[in-house]
Write an enzyme that holds these catalytic residues in place. Structure first.
Site, short mmCIF file in Angstrom:
data_model
loop_
_atom_site.label_atom_id
_atom_site.label_comp_id
_atom_site.label_asym_id
_atom_site.label_seq_id
_atom_site.Cartn_x
_atom_site.Cartn_y
_atom_site.Cartn_z
N GLU A 163 0.59 -1.23 -0.05
CA GLU A 163 -0.12 -0.17 -0.13
C GLU A 163 0.76 1.25 -0.18
OE1 GLU A 163 -2.90 -0.25 3.12
OE2 GLU A 163 -3.89 -1.91 2.16
N ASN A 205 2.03 -5.07 -3.28
CA ASN A 205 0.69 -5.24 -2.99
C ASN A 205 0.05 -4.13 -2.56
OD1 ASN A 205 -1.33 -7.34 -2.31
ND2 ASN A 205 -1.13 -6.83 -0.41
N HIS A 241 -10.33 -5.72 -2.23
CA HIS A 241 -11.49 -5.63 -1.44
C HIS A 241 -12.60 -4.90 -2.16
CE1 HIS A 241 -8.93 -6.86 1.84
NE2 HIS A 241 -7.99 -5.98 1.64
N GLU A 268 -6.33 -10.43 -1.53
CA GLU A 268 -7.21 -10.44 -0.15
C GLU A 268 -8.55 -10.19 -0.59
OE1 GLU A 268 -5.70 -6.94 2.25
OE2 GLU A 268 -3.44 -7.53 1.91
N ASP A 270 -12.05 -9.89 -0.97
CA ASP A 270 -13.54 -10.30 -0.25
C ASP A 270 -14.42 -9.15 -0.81
OD1 ASP A 270 -12.53 -7.64 0.85
OD2 ASP A 270 -12.13 -8.47 2.92
C1 XIL Z 1 -6.44 -6.12 8.28
C2 XIL Z 1 -6.73 -7.22 9.13
O1 XIL Z 1 -7.74 -8.06 8.57
C3 XIL Z 1 -7.07 -6.92 10.49
O2 XIL Z 1 -7.37 -8.10 11.40
C4 XIL Z 1 -6.18 -5.84 11.17
O3 XIL Z 1 -6.96 -5.25 12.14
C5 XIL Z 1 -6.22 -4.96 10.12
O4 XIL Z 1 -5.52 -5.40 8.94
N1 XIL Z 1 -5.07 -4.59 3.67
C6 XIL Z 1 -3.98 -5.16 4.21
C7 XIL Z 1 -4.25 -6.14 4.95
O5 XIL Z 1 -3.04 -5.40 3.39
O6 XIL Z 1 -3.17 -6.44 5.99
C8 XIL Z 1 -5.44 -5.63 6.03
O7 XIL Z 1 -5.65 -6.47 7.06
C9 XIL Z 1 -6.66 -5.42 5.26
C10 XIL Z 1 -6.39 -4.21 4.40
#
Ligand code: XIL
Length: 444
Positions: A163, A205, A241, A268, A270
């Site tokens: 990020e 990422n 996401h 990631e 969802d």
């Molecule tokens: C999130 C986790 O799922 C949570 O448990 C934590 O509190 C915060 O981080 N981007 C990412 C992940 O790269 O590491 C994040 O994970 C979600 C967003």
């Protein structure tokens, strides 16, 4: 030749003296008789991919959770356990207990383990948050070196930097304490990671990169620059996401990164429930399957109740039941797709070979590229190892000895002679699973 996505199982093949390009361009495929795989991991494996989940060490004692995990997934990512605050809570004091728990769980399952994440502006330990300048740069690079060394040889792919690009229209870097140490902090991190663990694929990422947009273009330009200057980068992670829609350029965006010569991974995933959750999951899965260098998909949790989000974005409900989104992903995986290419290392300076697959449940078409080394080749043989249950049914532009196990493909009259660095292609079709190991080329 670019393999195309297979239209699905149980298509009838009409193959006379067809060439590979005709078969693939026509999108026709062999009759598939094998049963569709019944889990996400097994189904993804049919095209050489993984299907993973982010997991939490604290949930491994939950029997429903671990039952789904071990049944369905063949890759794991620590949701929080390998982040900077977890692994170096005070400077120079490294704690790997929970990270190792995730690693051991993955190993016990025979799963890949994605490392997440070496450097990120968030979830830094308090001591690092308060640092700047050279002291922070040195602490950050030391962190990369120490953690990547601890897990050396055990991680499939590391999110080296997470990020680092800004949201909004600029396509530039996000402001952070790390960015303020100098724009070259990202490449310094990748170089340190490569030195510490040469076997791990090194990924950048990020999120909001779900189509061709200003942010993804900024990242694209960075990756292109890294590749041109030899900065070690192997893959780009697309967090994905997602809300109630999906950008129409999602697949094209993955493809343009792959075309730079890096793997791409959905890291990631969802998707907000309500609206088109099942369709969006299916669209993402099909996009990955259609991009040869998309090596796998990870969902960010198992059950809705395990998610960091509150909008029920995952594939299993709070009781562990499969949702409609699960079925749509499994069906998409079972419909098949392109297969990531595997390339053998140069053998005795003679020639190399790589294979691309267009695979589906029950069969495949393989296209093999043969490349001469630094001297001209007069006659070549490529050995392809087939997994159990796989059999060659016909070949073109080469002749095969045998149909199962290790099958040797020899050149035909017109393509045995290759100039130094020259290439040619041959193909074959088979039933069962396609080859997953790199083919071996030898001269003669
Ligand atoms: C999130 C986790 O799922 C949570 O448990 C934590 O509190 C915060 O981080 N981007 C990412 C992940 O790269 O590491 C994040 O994970 C979600 C967003």
């Amino acid at each position: 030749m670019t393999p195309r996505s297979n239209p699905g199982p149980r298509r009838v093949l009409v193959l006379s003296a067809a060439t590979a390009s005709m078969v693939i361009a026509a999108g026709i495929a062999a009759v598939g008789t094998a049963e569709a795989a019944s889990t996400l991991g097994a189904s993804a494996a049919q095209t050489g991919r993984y299907f993973g989940a982010a997991i939490a060490a604290g949930r491994l004692g939950d029997s429903t959770y671990t039952r789904i995990l071990t049944t369905e997934f063949n890759s794991v990512t620590p949701e929080n356990e390998m982040k900077w605050d977890a692994t170096e809570p005070s400077q120079g004091n490294f704690t790997y207990g929970n990270g190792d728990r995730i690693l051991n769980q993955g190993n016990a399952m025979g799963a890949k383990v994605r490392g997440h994440a070496l450097l990120w502006h968030a979830q830094q330990p308090g001591w690092a948050q308060g640092m700047s300048g050279t002291a922070l740069r040195n602490a950050a690079i030391n962190h990369v070196t120490q953690v990547a060394t601890h897990y050396r040889g055990k991680i499939y792919a590391w999110d080296v930097v997470n990020e680092a690009f800004a949201d909004g229209g600029g396509g530039g870097r996000r402001d952070s304490n790390l960015q303020r140490t100098g724009n070259d902090w990202i490449e310094a991190a990748f170089r340190a990671a490569r030195a510490a663990d040469p076997a791990a694929k090194l990924c950048y990422n990020d999120y909001n990169t779900d189509g061709v947009n200003a942010k993804s273009t900024g990242i694209y330009n960075m990756v292109r620059d890294f590749k041109s200057r030899g900065v070690p980068i192997d893959c780009v992670g697309f967090q994905s996401h997602l809300g109630t829609g999906i950008d129409s350029t999602y697949q094209a965006n993955l493809q343009r990164f792959a075309d730079l010569g890096v793997d791409v991974q959905i890291t990631e995933l969802d998707v907000q429930q309500g609206g088109n959750q099942a369709n969006i999951y299916s669209t993402v899965t099909k996009a990955c399957l259609a991009v040869t260098r998309c090596t796998g998909i990870t969902v960010w949790g198992i059950r809705d109740t395990d998610s960091w989000r509150s909008d029920n974005p995952l594939l299993f409900d709070g009781s562990g039941n499969k949702k409609a989104a699960y079925t749509s992903v499994l069906n998409a995986l079972n419909a098949g797709g392109t297969m990531p290419p595997t390339t053998s290392p140069p053998s005795s300076g003679g020639c190399t070979a790589s294979v691309s697959l267009n695979a589906w449940t029950g069969g495949y078409v393989a296209t093999v590229r043969v490349t001469a080394g630094s001297t001209a080749v007069n006659g070549w043989t490529v050995a392809v190892s087939l997994p159990s249950g796989s059999a060659v049914t016909n070949a073109w532009s080469a002749t095969n000895a045998g149909t199962t196990g290790t099958v040797n493909f020899r050149n035909v009259d017109y393509n045995g002679q290759l100039a130094a660095g020259g290439t040619t292609e041959f193909g074959f079709q088979g039933t069962g699973p396609g080859p997953s190991a790199a083919p071996v080329c030898r001269v003669g």
